[in-house]
Design an enzyme around this catalytic site. Sequence first.
Site, PDB file in Angstrom:
ATOM      1  N   HIS A  48      62.594  68.031  46.877  1.00 20.04           N
ATOM      2  CA  HIS A  48      61.544  67.025  46.498  1.00 20.04           C
ATOM      3  C   HIS A  48      60.890  66.862  45.117  1.00 20.04           C
ATOM      4  O   HIS A  48      60.199  66.050  44.909  1.00 20.04           O
ATOM      5  CB  HIS A  48      60.395  67.313  47.663  1.00 20.04           C
ATOM      6  CG  HIS A  48      59.724  66.152  48.247  1.00 20.04           C
ATOM      7  ND1 HIS A  48      59.611  64.840  47.548  1.00 20.04           N
ATOM      8  CD2 HIS A  48      59.280  65.882  49.329  1.00 20.04           C
ATOM      9  CE1 HIS A  48      59.123  63.976  48.113  1.00 20.04           C
ATOM     10  NE2 HIS A  48      58.887  64.493  49.475  1.00 20.04           N
ATOM     11  N   ASP A  96      62.651  61.680  45.242  1.00 24.67           N
ATOM     12  CA  ASP A  96      61.522  60.941  46.234  1.00 24.67           C
ATOM     13  C   ASP A  96      62.067  60.431  47.538  1.00 24.67           C
ATOM     14  O   ASP A  96      63.321  60.229  47.708  1.00 24.67           O
ATOM     15  CB  ASP A  96      60.940  59.942  45.598  1.00 24.67           C
ATOM     16  CG  ASP A  96      60.301  60.131  44.108  1.00 24.67           C
ATOM     17  OD1 ASP A  96      59.731  61.250  44.046  1.00 24.67           O
ATOM     18  OD2 ASP A  96      60.277  59.436  43.412  1.00 24.67           O
TER      19      ASP A  96
END
Length: 432
Positions: free
Chosen positions: A404, A408
């Site tokens: 992450h 995204d």
Amino acid sequence: MGRFVFKLPDLGEGTAEAEIVAWHVKVGDVVAEDAPLVDMLTDKATVEMTSPVAGKLIELNGAPGDMAPVGGPIAVFEVEGAGNAATGRAPPAPAKAIAEKAASPPPAAKPVAEETQAPPPPTAAPRAPIAVAARVIPDRAENEKPLASPAVRRRAEDLGIKLGHVAGAGPAGRITHEDLDLFIAGARSGAAAPTTLARRTAVEEVKVIGMRRAIARQMQESKRRIPHFAYVEEVDMTELEDLRVHLNATKRADQPKLTMLPFLMRALVRVLPAYPQINARFDDEAGVVSRHAGVHIGIATQTANGLVVPVVKHAETLDVWAAAAEVARVAEIARAGKGSKDDLSGSTITITSLGPLGGIATTPVINHPEVAIIGPNKIVDRPVVRHGQIAVRKMMNLSSSFDHRVVDGYDAAEFIQRVKAMLEHPATLFMD
């Protein structure tokens, strides 16, 4: 008589040390030149070292799990002639202690019943069956791999024998060729197996070393460093499975059998150019994401020594047949423990598949320093609504994990949706 000190040679560029996985000999053995001596682990590749000389082994410097420096002495032999070391010097106390530790096997767990030693085979007929009583095998965890050399594993595979059923008499329960002989003789003689209702109380302590330790460190590092997030989508594989079956039925004799993996690889190389942040490696210490144009796909492969990830380099240059052949090649060298540093490094994205055991969904652990991993699950027949009608289709869940910090959630979901669309309309895999 002289002394010959065997020093650990350079096992690869940049290698400063290697881990001792298992000794094939013990102090006091008379060893022939080129006989198996020790298994060493470096860069996730296990190398079987052979004896450089013929002689009597008088010292071992290191036990399984210890790290040995390149250029450091790991074994000392008593040999004919002058050898390569002075004979008057006694070995230092620490090395002697380590040698004694390596020479003596760890305490064995108490078995349920006493083991009966098998008589030696008749010299006139060495291949005749040997009548032995059933041997008690200490409890092994379901996912624990028995210790054995590559040669023993290959022989057991050729004979169709599962090593988990064989009792090992070597150090730490290591299975030898003699143990295989005893097992085969017991099977031929019809020796009775222990009752399944017998109480089992044995406890075996297994030191985490070798490949298992390397895997543990890699998984720990990945989970510690990477904030994972998972995304799972279902894919209708009916049309692709029909195509795969047709291609296998009409393939040439020199072409490999196609599994689902080459098609998934083809989908990845078609979609990844639009998502360069996913085909990447993240050096989080330097704060640099390296986005690669070439697609180097790691293929998570289960081996006798644990999970290894050999790499299919430049998958974008391969059609499905070439991809299938390359997957088979790298998987085979990984299972044989023959993978080089180049074979086992440099991946930019990894595929991990449990095949028929793929389950409903998984949350795969990213292969650090990559930023994404894709995990196809089992293909099963499911009732689905299609064009307003209930139909039975071949469905598969596609599990994935992403870093992450780099990827995204929206981009990851969009990426998987595009991969799904290609798999559900397989003609698009081959269209420019």
